[in-house]
Design an enzyme around this catalytic site. Sequence first.
Site, PDB file in Angstrom:
ATOM      1  N   CYS A  73       0.599  -1.399   0.341  1.00 30.42           N
ATOM      2  CA  CYS A  73       0.243  -0.522  -0.228  1.00 30.42           C
ATOM      3  C   CYS A  73       0.875   1.365  -0.022  1.00 30.42           C
ATOM      4  CB  CYS A  73      -1.058  -0.206   1.034  1.00 30.42           C
ATOM      5  SG  CYS A  73      -1.863   1.447   1.258  1.00 30.42           S
ATOM      6  N   CYS A 112      -0.152   4.981   7.138  1.00 34.59           N
ATOM      7  CA  CYS A 112      -0.547   4.975   7.914  1.00 34.59           C
ATOM      8  C   CYS A 112      -0.060   4.092   9.334  1.00 34.59           C
ATOM      9  CB  CYS A 112      -2.118   4.073   8.147  1.00 34.59           C
ATOM     10  SG  CYS A 112      -3.257   4.466   6.649  1.00 34.59           S
ATOM     11  N   CYS A 116      -0.341   0.077  10.457  1.00 34.28           N
ATOM     12  CA  CYS A 116      -1.099  -0.961   9.111  1.00 34.28           C
ATOM     13  C   CYS A 116      -0.079  -1.954   9.285  1.00 34.28           C
ATOM     14  CB  CYS A 116      -1.568  -0.348   7.733  1.00 34.28           C
ATOM     15  SG  CYS A 116      -2.120  -1.380   6.719  1.00 34.28           S
ATOM     16  N   CYS A 138     -16.855  -9.198   3.772  1.00 30.75           N
ATOM     17  CA  CYS A 138     -16.336  -8.099   3.322  1.00 30.75           C
ATOM     18  C   CYS A 138     -14.943  -8.180   2.969  1.00 30.75           C
ATOM     19  CB  CYS A 138     -16.234  -7.330   4.785  1.00 30.75           C
ATOM     20  SG  CYS A 138     -17.504  -7.092   5.940  1.00 30.75           S
ATOM     21  N   CYS A 180     -19.630  -5.990   2.158  1.00 23.94           N
ATOM     22  CA  CYS A 180     -18.938  -4.742   2.000  1.00 23.94           C
ATOM     23  C   CYS A 180     -18.041  -4.548   1.781  1.00 23.94           C
ATOM     24  CB  CYS A 180     -19.453  -4.587   4.005  1.00 23.94           C
ATOM     25  SG  CYS A 180     -18.670  -3.522   4.248  1.00 23.94           S
ATOM     26  N   CYS A 184     -20.121   1.609   7.523  1.00 24.40           N
ATOM     27  CA  CYS A 184     -19.778   1.108   8.669  1.00 24.40           C
ATOM     28  C   CYS A 184     -18.247   2.170   8.694  1.00 24.40           C
ATOM     29  CB  CYS A 184     -19.367  -0.313   7.914  1.00 24.40           C
ATOM     30  SG  CYS A 184     -18.189  -1.144   9.064  1.00 24.40           S
ATOM     31  N   ARG A 203     -19.288  -3.805  16.558  1.00 19.15           N
ATOM     32  CA  ARG A 203     -18.748  -5.494  15.619  1.00 19.15           C
ATOM     33  C   ARG A 203     -16.820  -4.986  16.290  1.00 19.15           C
ATOM     34  NH1 ARG A 203     -18.493  -5.060   9.973  1.00 19.15           N
ATOM     35  NH2 ARG A 203     -20.491  -5.581  10.231  1.00 19.15           N
TER      36      ARG A 203
END
Length: 394
Positions: free
Chosen positions: A65, A69, A72, A109, A142, A202, A272
């Site tokens: 990626c 972040c 992550c 998801c 999702c 979400c 969740r």
Amino acid sequence: MDLLNTLVDKGLRRELPTREEALAVLATTDDDLLEVVTAAGKVRRQWFGRRVKLNYLVNLKSGLCPEDCSYCSQRLGSKAEILKYTWLKPDEASKAAAAGVAGGAKRVCLVASGRGPTDRDVDRVSQTIEAIKEQNEGVEVCACLGLLSEGQAGRLRSAGADAYNHNLNTSEGTYGDITTTHTYADRVETVQQAQAAGLSACSGLIAGMGESDTDLVDVVFSLRELDPDSVPVNFLIPFEGTPLAKEWNLTPQRCLRILAMVRFVCPDVEVRLAGGREVHLRSMQPLALHLVNSIFLGDYLTSEGQAGQADLDMIADAGFEVEGAGTTTLPRHRREAGTEPEAGGGCGGHSTGCAPCGDVADGPTVVDAEAPAARTDLVAVRRRGAGTDLAPNA
């Protein structure tokens, strides 16, 4: 305890607590923990009974990626030894999703690393959604693909997506400390695009990154203002090879207080329990079911979860039941005002309009006198399921 009686009354009326009340929940002691869980459990049962919704993650594209972040394992510059692979083909993703559905998952998801999808990526994910829907009748889907460009949410909705996940992660005031390649406002805009397109929104948070109690309350109040249908609560998994690898700030008790605070602030929303529950809650996971009404089944994006059958056993042993595909998750008043399908059919593993923040003093941080040593041995990199030749955990 007067505080808890007040919070229960407000939760049953869907009334927003004050920031001071939310901070006070985080500041309660371990001696008061069972009272806090009992109180928040009353609110949870009012709106969701004893049902637990199961969700299943399929990592469509892992690693590499360009975003930075800090939390992550897939970030730019990550040295975490995770699985790295490009896009799964629609039939591969559908096969992975079917394993979760067979294990009892009601929602699948679909997650992909990256800043956001290209139009070609949206086409690819749309084909995957159609394949999953065709082979798994009644399943909710999702998507979690990062920052959306104009029109992309509508295209995903047209392809059959039910929801879109994009987490706020932390407070607006501290967001720049964990990510510099995009902004908090970018995330808010993407959630609002999903809502405008008719997708069930979400959006949640990650706790344990070194944030203060005020930061936690600020992000949860921002989520309440943004009004997603589901709020995933992740607990940081401190992967070796990431900037936050040494951030072991959570105890099981602290996690339960955070979940209780989220339930009091978002009483009628699908809360969740997401990434990190096995690492930080450990043997106290069943208590969390009194606070949340949704969990992930099996593994996460780049880390392993406990065995899928162990999840099902835990739910049954704690006196709860798996929510069936024919049952609508949200209370009627939210369904009538929102976007969730009436029956059958967001999400977030690790991977709002912001209410004005008052000058609230940071509540005291509870430090356990004899907190157990960090369980680094519980952080296990995913080596099975999507992107491998091994059977998934579901």
